[in-house]
Scaffold this motif. Structure first.
Motif, short mmCIF file in Angstrom:
data_model
loop_
_atom_site.label_atom_id
_atom_site.label_comp_id
_atom_site.label_asym_id
_atom_site.label_seq_id
_atom_site.Cartn_x
_atom_site.Cartn_y
_atom_site.Cartn_z
N ARG A 76 6.24 8.79 1.07
CA ARG A 76 5.66 7.46 1.18
C ARG A 76 6.20 6.66 2.36
O ARG A 76 5.51 5.79 2.91
CB ARG A 76 5.88 6.69 -0.12
CG ARG A 76 7.30 6.19 -0.37
CD ARG A 76 7.34 5.37 -1.64
NE ARG A 76 8.68 4.84 -1.89
CZ ARG A 76 8.99 4.16 -3.00
NH1 ARG A 76 8.08 3.95 -3.93
NH2 ARG A 76 10.21 3.70 -3.16
N SER A 126 0.87 -1.19 0.00
CA SER A 126 0.00 0.00 0.00
C SER A 126 0.89 1.22 0.00
O SER A 126 1.84 1.30 0.77
CB SER A 126 -0.94 0.01 1.21
OG SER A 126 -0.24 0.26 2.40
N ASN A 127 0.59 2.17 -0.88
CA ASN A 127 1.50 3.29 -1.12
C ASN A 127 0.86 4.60 -0.71
O ASN A 127 -0.32 4.67 -0.38
CB ASN A 127 1.90 3.32 -2.60
CG ASN A 127 3.34 3.75 -2.80
OD1 ASN A 127 3.89 4.50 -1.99
ND2 ASN A 127 3.96 3.28 -3.87
N SER A 128 1.65 5.66 -0.77
CA SER A 128 1.20 7.00 -0.47
C SER A 128 0.92 7.74 -1.77
O SER A 128 1.57 7.49 -2.80
CB SER A 128 2.28 7.76 0.32
OG SER A 128 2.02 9.14 0.34
N SER A 129 -0.02 8.66 -1.74
CA SER A 129 -0.32 9.45 -2.94
C SER A 129 0.77 10.48 -3.23
O SER A 129 0.83 11.04 -4.31
CB SER A 129 -1.67 10.16 -2.76
OG SER A 129 -1.63 11.04 -1.64
N MET A 130 1.65 10.72 -2.25
CA MET A 130 2.73 11.69 -2.43
C MET A 130 4.05 10.94 -2.29
O MET A 130 4.46 10.58 -1.19
CB MET A 130 2.63 12.80 -1.38
CG MET A 130 3.49 14.01 -1.70
SD MET A 130 3.08 15.41 -0.63
CE MET A 130 3.99 16.71 -1.45
N PRO A 131 4.74 10.67 -3.40
CA PRO A 131 5.94 9.83 -3.33
C PRO A 131 7.03 10.36 -2.42
O PRO A 131 7.79 9.58 -1.85
CB PRO A 131 6.41 9.77 -4.80
CG PRO A 131 5.74 10.90 -5.50
CD PRO A 131 4.44 11.11 -4.78
N SER A 155 4.03 6.29 5.61
CA SER A 155 2.75 5.58 5.73
C SER A 155 2.63 4.32 4.89
O SER A 155 1.73 3.51 5.14
CB SER A 155 1.59 6.53 5.37
OG SER A 155 1.76 7.05 4.05
N ALA A 156 3.46 4.12 3.89
CA ALA A 156 3.34 2.93 3.04
C ALA A 156 3.54 1.66 3.86
O ALA A 156 4.27 1.64 4.86
CB ALA A 156 4.37 2.98 1.91
#
Length: 458
Positions: free
Chosen positions: A448, A440-445, A451-452
């Motif tokens: 990441r 599961s990734n973050s919308s802001m690289p 929270s990833a």
């Protein structure tokens, strides 16, 4: 008979409050790691034995700072704490106008929102994660300008954190000076293993910024630690005090951005400091501060926190505090090296950095060897560090480093030895450690790694 000094360093302070910690059984650590999605940011504090995730806001305050908390003036406007902080910043750092913020990234939002627009390029000796994210969020392109050898783990250069003016000039030739409104100098250079920046380099960067009509911002989170390194390594300042060096180095900046959670020695707080002659910038920052942080004499902080911050700034440049602080980091670095753990040398001011590519050579970079090493430190000994390689910085070409950041005035020699023993144990069973993949990734690289979630590969 005369009493001889002990054959080992003795701290210049004593503990008057303790916080119990417990090393969980291994099976419970493994369960906690799995539940956290193999991202140590998701671990509960009570499940961590030695917490080296960050040095930001995790240190121990002095009795004088605690006394300041009790004196806190909670007035919405014009509190005593704000005046104390304002005076301390002017005395210690040389900026007579400040815009307070709840912490460093709040201050970054204030100043980079005021300076950066869509299509701009921002130059830095090396952007850290939140700095890079704030520049990008305002439409800018964050470009790193480290000196040659900055990524060499064993290069014998006393100032590997310096800013490469040569690299910066090449960028300006490519994008045009009008598109480079801001030059940032981060002291010490966190992204480049906490390495210091010389005053000579600061002068060169100031001249360069002036030549392209750019605003020079110093990221001063660890300004006192940097001044200590200057005192030890730059001949011109061998006889100068840390306090005098700090003021000298910061005097070349048009503004500074500060997280009090580092060399402010507090658990929360930050500010933007603005130099004389930068009236337009100060007003822009003040208005953004009111909008995003709070009124301009509290900026998201309680009055008691402002007062403790003021005291902490003064303590940060007084001997022997900073010398002892840096010596503890050096001790961990030496103990790791003695155990054949591949570590970045010389040690930085706030953290030690392990090379996960060398420690786990069988794990390809796309399987995040740095994050794998971080997970194994926790599994092996309850130690929490942080990955600063391909997982945290997806586009980076430098090594996959694991940062062990020591909180200020918190852990003792036995904790440091436990960390070194844990890292050695991880290296000894390196072949058993698998790589990881993101599930599961973050919308802001750029963010990441906060929270990833990941999972081990078979």
């Amino acid at each position: 008979m005369s009493i001889q000094p002990p054959p080992f360093p003795v701290r210049s302070y004593k503990a008057t409050m303790v916080d119990p910690v417990t090393l969980l059984p291994r099976d419970e650590r493994e369960a906690a790691l799995e539940a956290a999605g193999y991202n140590v940011f998701n671990l509960d504090s009570e499940d961590v034995f030695v917490d080296l995730l960050t040095d930001s806001g995790t240190g121990t305050m002095s009795n004088q700072q605690w006394a300041a908390l009790f004196r806190g003036d909670e007035a919405y406007a014009g509190s005593d704490g704000f005046r104390e902080l304002e005076t301390a910043v002017e005395d210690v750092m040389g900026f007579d106008r400040i815009v307070p913020a709840h912490q460093g990234r709040g201050a970054e939002n204030v100043i980079y929102g005021a300076l950066v627009e869509e299509g701009d390029t921002v130059l830095n000796n090396a952007h850290f994660d939140t700095t890079r994210a704030h520049v990008a969020a305002n439409g800018g392109d964050p470009v790193d300008c480290p000196v040659d050898g900055a990524t060499d783990m064993h290069a014998d250069d006393p100032f590997k954190g310096n800013f490469s003016v040569e690299t910066a000039r090449a960028v300006v030739d490519d994008v045009g000076a009008d598109n480079v409104p801001v030059v940032v100098l981060t002291i010490t250079n966190n992204t480049m293993a906490g390495q210091p920046v010389s005053v000579e380099n600061t002068r060169e960067v100031a001249d360069f910024a002036d030549s392209i009509d750019a605003t020079l911002v110093v990221d001063a989170c660890r300004f006192a630690e940097n001044a200590h390194f200057v005192q030890q390594r730059e001949t011109e300042f061998a006889d100068a005090s840390v306090a005098d060096i700090a003021r000298e180095q910061l005097s070349y900046a048009d503004a500074c951005v500060m997280s009090g959670k580092k060399d402010g020695l507090v658990n929360i707080g930050g500010f933007v400091g603005v130099a004389d002659g930068q009236d337009e910038l100060f007003e822009a920052c003040r208005q953004r501060g009111i909008l995003f942080e709070g009124f301009s004499t509290y900026g998201g902080m309680a009055g008691r926190d402002l007062a403790a911050f003021a005291e902490g700034l003064r303590e940060a440049v007084e001997p022997p505090y900073v010398a002892e602080r840096v010596a503890q980091v050096e001790s961990l670095c030496e103990q790791l090296a003695d155990r054949d753990v591949p570590v970045y040398q010389p040690a930085g001011g706030h953290a030690v950095y392990i090379d996960a590519n060398e420690a786990l050579p069988h794990i390809p970079r796309e399987e995040f060897p740095g994050q794998a090493f971080v997970c194994e430190l926790y599994r092996e000994g309850g130690v929490r560090g942080v990955e600063l390689g391909r997982f945290a910085f997806p586009e980076t070409e430098r090594a996959d480093l694991v940062r062990l950041a020591l909180p200020r005035r918190t852990y003792g020699p036995d904790h440091v030895e436990h960390v070194a023993d844990t890292a050695e144990a991880v290296c000894e069973r390196a072949d058993e450690i698998p790589g990881l993949e993101i599930v599961s990734n973050s919308s802001m690289p750029e963010l990441r790694h906060f929270s990833a979630e990941l999972r081990p590969l078979d």
